[in-house]
Design a protein around this motif. Structure first.
Motif, PDB file in Angstrom:
ATOM      1  N   GLY A   9       7.733 -42.941  17.133  1.00 50.82           N
ATOM      2  CA  GLY A   9       7.960 -42.455  18.487  1.00 50.82           C
ATOM      3  C   GLY A   9       6.720 -41.894  19.145  1.00 50.82           C
ATOM      4  N   SER A  10       5.691 -41.615  18.363  1.00 55.39           N
ATOM      5  CA  SER A  10       4.422 -41.165  18.942  1.00 55.39           C
ATOM      6  C   SER A  10       3.701 -42.291  19.667  1.00 55.39           C
ATOM      7  N   GLN A  11       4.109 -43.547  19.377  1.00 56.57           N
ATOM      8  CA  GLN A  11       3.502 -44.753  19.955  1.00 56.57           C
ATOM      9  C   GLN A  11       2.016 -44.844  19.610  1.00 56.57           C
ATOM     10  N   SER A  12       1.697 -44.437  18.389  1.00 51.55           N
ATOM     11  CA  SER A  12       0.321 -44.492  17.907  1.00 51.55           C
ATOM     12  C   SER A  12       0.101 -45.783  17.131  1.00 51.55           C
ATOM     13  N   ARG A  13      -0.875 -46.562  17.565  1.00 50.52           N
ATOM     14  CA  ARG A  13      -1.178 -47.815  16.866  1.00 50.52           C
ATOM     15  C   ARG A  13      -1.839 -47.553  15.516  1.00 50.52           C
ATOM     16  N   VAL A  34      -6.565 -45.073   5.572  1.00 48.98           N
ATOM     17  CA  VAL A  34      -6.391 -46.215   6.477  1.00 48.98           C
ATOM     18  C   VAL A  34      -6.207 -45.727   7.913  1.00 48.98           C
ATOM     19  N   GLY A  35      -5.242 -44.852   8.122  1.00 46.13           N
ATOM     20  CA  GLY A  35      -5.005 -44.346   9.473  1.00 46.13           C
ATOM     21  C   GLY A  35      -6.172 -43.537  10.002  1.00 46.13           C
ATOM     22  N   GLY A  36      -6.855 -42.816   9.094  1.00 48.00           N
ATOM     23  CA  GLY A  36      -7.992 -42.011   9.507  1.00 48.00           C
ATOM     24  C   GLY A  36      -9.167 -42.823  10.001  1.00 48.00           C
ATOM     25  N   ALA A  37      -9.190 -44.125   9.678  1.00 47.54           N
ATOM     26  CA  ALA A  37     -10.263 -44.987  10.176  1.00 47.54           C
ATOM     27  C   ALA A  37     -10.229 -45.092  11.693  1.00 47.54           C
ATOM     28  N   PHE A  38      -9.122 -44.683  12.317  1.00 48.29           N
ATOM     29  CA  PHE A  38      -8.980 -44.796  13.766  1.00 48.29           C
ATOM     30  C   PHE A  38      -8.641 -43.464  14.430  1.00 48.29           C
ATOM     31  N   LEU A  39      -8.788 -42.357  13.670  1.00 48.33           N
ATOM     32  CA  LEU A  39      -8.437 -41.051  14.219  1.00 48.33           C
ATOM     33  C   LEU A  39      -9.453 -40.003  13.788  1.00 48.33           C
ATOM     34  N   SER A  40      -9.632 -38.980  14.614  1.00 48.11           N
ATOM     35  CA  SER A  40     -10.582 -37.893  14.312  1.00 48.11           C
ATOM     36  C   SER A  40      -9.844 -36.754  13.612  1.00 48.11           C
ATOM     37  N   LEU A  41      -9.734 -36.858  12.302  1.00 52.18           N
ATOM     38  CA  LEU A  41      -8.997 -35.846  11.539  1.00 52.18           C
ATOM     39  C   LEU A  41      -9.799 -35.337  10.344  1.00 52.18           C
ATOM     40  N   VAL A  42     -11.109 -35.279  10.495  1.00 52.14           N
ATOM     41  CA  VAL A  42     -11.952 -34.848   9.382  1.00 52.14           C
ATOM     42  C   VAL A  42     -11.634 -33.423   8.956  1.00 52.14           C
ATOM     43  N   ILE A  76      -3.519 -31.405  15.179  1.00 49.72           N
ATOM     44  CA  ILE A  76      -2.586 -32.532  15.300  1.00 49.72           C
ATOM     45  C   ILE A  76      -1.768 -32.428  16.582  1.00 49.72           C
ATOM     46  N   GLY A  77      -2.334 -31.817  17.610  1.00 55.49           N
ATOM     47  CA  GLY A  77      -1.615 -31.719  18.881  1.00 55.49           C
ATOM     48  C   GLY A  77      -1.456 -33.065  19.570  1.00 55.49           C
ATOM     49  N   ASP A  78      -2.437 -33.950  19.404  1.00 55.92           N
ATOM     50  CA  ASP A  78      -2.367 -35.283  20.004  1.00 55.92           C
ATOM     51  C   ASP A  78      -1.317 -36.134  19.291  1.00 55.92           C
ATOM     52  N   ASN A  79      -0.722 -37.072  20.008  1.00 56.90           N
ATOM     53  CA  ASN A  79       0.329 -37.902  19.422  1.00 56.90           C
ATOM     54  C   ASN A  79      -0.183 -38.726  18.239  1.00 56.90           C
ATOM     55  N   ASN A  80      -1.418 -39.214  18.330  1.00 56.49           N
ATOM     56  CA  ASN A  80      -1.945 -40.057  17.259  1.00 56.49           C
ATOM     57  C   ASN A  80      -2.153 -39.270  15.970  1.00 56.49           C
ATOM     58  N   THR A 124      -1.032 -54.672  21.371  1.00 54.61           N
ATOM     59  CA  THR A 124      -2.393 -54.644  21.909  1.00 54.61           C
ATOM     60  C   THR A 124      -3.437 -54.371  20.826  1.00 54.61           C
ATOM     61  N   ILE A 125      -3.012 -54.199  19.570  1.00 55.43           N
ATOM     62  CA  ILE A 125      -3.973 -53.956  18.493  1.00 55.43           C
ATOM     63  C   ILE A 125      -4.978 -55.098  18.407  1.00 55.43           C
TER      64      ILE A 125
END
Length: 437
Positions: free
Chosen positions: A212-216, A380-388, A166-170, A264-265
């Motif tokens: 504040g992470s500015q993650s969409r 839901v959020g995992g649909a757009f992030l690599s957190l397997v 989880i080092g990345d902001n998203n 921008t989503i």
């Protein structure tokens, strides 16, 4: 000084793990979730603290007082075992086993300790302690990020622990969104007014940190989580007004740059990052047809994109738990992955039913409900992030399973009535007859 404190805590936990290996498991969870050594500046940064803790846990299993007294039960545990086996097959039969060895070892270490949670946690006290450590570790980072967001007026981006899942902001933002419902569960077990108010402040700071992470992706996750939290609530009108006022207040606080980024989503065609994800999704979908076992732990290879993606120049990580599993581990891997979370959701639902029938088990209803809220954010959020491979949702799965096992055997072998000092201090004595069970 910071290094000494971290090492001292780990040393204390390892010494206790020799007699009580589940305590060593809590130290491992703290290290893997919060990664405190990543915020040190001396020898603790590179010290093998996690490895030492794991060794202490396994020594404790051999010579300590605690023994594994329960088999691996529950559909989620079985699916998790199958997922671990399939991930190993994908690695061994993949395109580059030697190159993927480091990632495979990293995943296996996580999975082994999740199995330890399934085998070592038995009592309600242990379940509550593990839940508190799991959520509290991320909440401390959320408090730090929330304060940073307040001090910068929302203009300073928040990042997670460097060099971690989880080092990345998203990814960090989604982890915090998943943590908020678990903090809410802990709050629901508190009786003191000041403790409940303090926990509210922690949850708000975690939400601020996520924004504040500015993650969409995190914005979509927090929206889905809030909607499900409102749906699960009993007084929907009152809860809806509170959530609406809080949500609007947080959004108004954020600067115009944040609003512009979130807007921008709907403009994904003009966003190269978004188009890169679509390219990766096509790549995963098409290559899975030719690689039934998957390609290992890295589907983001230029030669694969050149063959399977309609946008071969956009080589991009999947940034989706579903397409990440599909590309890395094939269709079978994806089916096992989905079955794991469906079975976990059903187990959480059983906790809700058990807690609804027996007032002494009301905490199970709270726990099952908040687990489902947390998983809504993850799915839901995992649909757009690599957190397997991020451990947090797997530890929640383990806690759901052991909580259900605890409830199943409670009538036959009740745990001794005991209220630990730390639990009394937090006000978790709502249910004295079974407080420590």
């Amino acid at each position: 000084m910071r290094d000494l404190v971290i090492v001292a805590i780990v040393a204390w936990g390892c010494l206790h793990a020799i007699r009580r290996p589940w305590i060593g498991l809590l130290v491992w969870i703290w290290l893997s979730m919060m990664n405190p050594h990543r915020y040190a500046y001396g020898f603790a940064f590179t010290a093998p603290l996690a490895q030492v803790t794991a060794i202490a846990v396994f020594i404790g299993l051999l010579v300590g007082k605690d023994r594994i007294s329960q088999p691996l039960r529950g559909a989620p545990a079985v699916w998790f075992l199958l997922l671990t086996v399939w991930e190993t097959l994908s690695w061994a039969l993949g395109l580059d086993p030697s190159g993927d060895t480091a990632q495979w070892l990293k995943v296996i270490k996580v999975n082994v300790m999740v199995f330890m949670a399934l085998l070592l946690l038995h009592t309600r006290y242990q379940i509550m302690a593990a839940t508190a450590v799991l959520a509290g570790s991320l909440a401390l980072l959320g408090i730090k990020g929330g304060i940073h967001t307040l001090m910068t007026g929302g203009g300073g981006r928040v990042w997670g622990p460097p060099g971690t899942f989880i080092g990345d902001n998203n990814e960090f933002a989604l982890a915090l969104v998943m943590t908020i419902p678990i903090l809410r569960f802990l709050q629901m077990q508190m009786t003191g007014a000041w403790q409940r108010h303090a926990m509210t402040a922690v949850m708000v700071l975690c939400a601020l940190s996520a924004l504040g992470s500015q993650s969409r992706g995190a914005l979509l996750a927090i929206g889905a989580m809030t909607l499900w939290l409102w749906w699960r609530g009993q007084r929907k009108l009152q809860l809806g007004l509170v959530l609406l006022v809080l949500g609007v207040g947080l959004v108004i606080f954020m600067p115009e740059s944040w609003t512009d980024r979130m807007s921008t989503i709907n403009q994904y065609q003009e966003d190269r990052s978004a188009m890169g994800r679509i390219s990766a999704w096509w790549n995963a979908w098409n290559l899975a047809k030719d690689y039934p076992f998957g390609v290992g732990f890295n589907a983001a290879r230029p030669e694969l994109f050149a063959r399977y993606s309609p946008y071969p120049d956009m080589v991009h990580a999947a940034h989706s738990i579903y397409f990440q599993v599909l590309g890395n581990h094939g269709y079978v891997g994806l089916l096992i992955f989905l079955a794991l979370w469906v079975s976990t959701w059903r187990t959480a639902g059983r906790l809700i039913k058990l807690g609804s029938k027996d007032p002494d088990l009301a905490w199970l209803k709270d726990f099952g409900g908040m687990l489902q809220v947390s998983y809504i954010a993850f799915l839901v959020g995992g649909a757009f992030l690599s957190l397997v491979y991020f451990d947090f949702p797997y530890y929640l799965m383990a806690l759901a399973v052991v909580a259900h096992q605890w409830a199943s055997r409670r009538s036959q072998w009740p745990d001794p009535v005991k209220v630990p000092a730390w639990q009394s201090a937090l006000g978790w004595v709502k249910n004295p007859k079974g407080a420590a069970a």
